[in-house]
Design a protein around this motif. Structure first.
Motif: not given
Length: 131
Positions: A82-94
């Motif tokens: 049910x969770x949604x995550x927005x990862x911004x443009x160019x943001x390093x993540x895993x």
């Protein structure tokens, strides 16, 4: 309008981009001028992506299970169905599954003009170490 009734076969996540067992199902790859891509990603317990970033960002929507997500320099965050995550443009993540549960999420990205959807980096450590 275009309705897709048959999809490509499931693909195992390549070892250079994923740790553990991960399967990807392409849900949508739209025709130009749109560059939208959507994947259903299935992570076995403890499986996760390497560090990566997207040219136009990414939306993750958790369908089932419990997972983890981390942006470079930030804490490891728990995510659940049910969770949604927005990862911004160019943001390093895993992102990936929790240590004891499977996790499935939809991943939505917009490809760059050259068709690339991600730039990949080093393998991630879910304990929050190593960038």
């Amino acid at each position: 309008m275009h309705i897709t009734r048959e999809r490509p076969a499931s693909q195992q996540g390549p070892a250079e981009h994923f740790t553990g067992t991960v399967w990807l199902d392409e849900i949508a790859q739209t025709a130009a001028p749109s560059r939208l891509r959507m994947f259903n990603v299935h992570f076995a317990p403890g499986a996760h992506t390497a560090w990566h970033r997207h040219p136009h960002g990414q939306v993750l929507h958790v369908l089932n299970g419990e997972g983890r997500v981390q942006r470079r320099g930030g804490p490891v965050e728990r995510i659940r169905a049910g969770d949604s995550v927005w990862i911004e443009a160019g943001e390093w993540h895993w992102h990936g599954a929790g240590p004891h549960t499977f996790m499935t999420h939809l991943a939505v990205v917009e490809a760059a003009e050259d068709g690339t959807t991600a730039e990949w980096g080093a393998h991630a450590d879910p304990a929050g170490h190593g960038a």
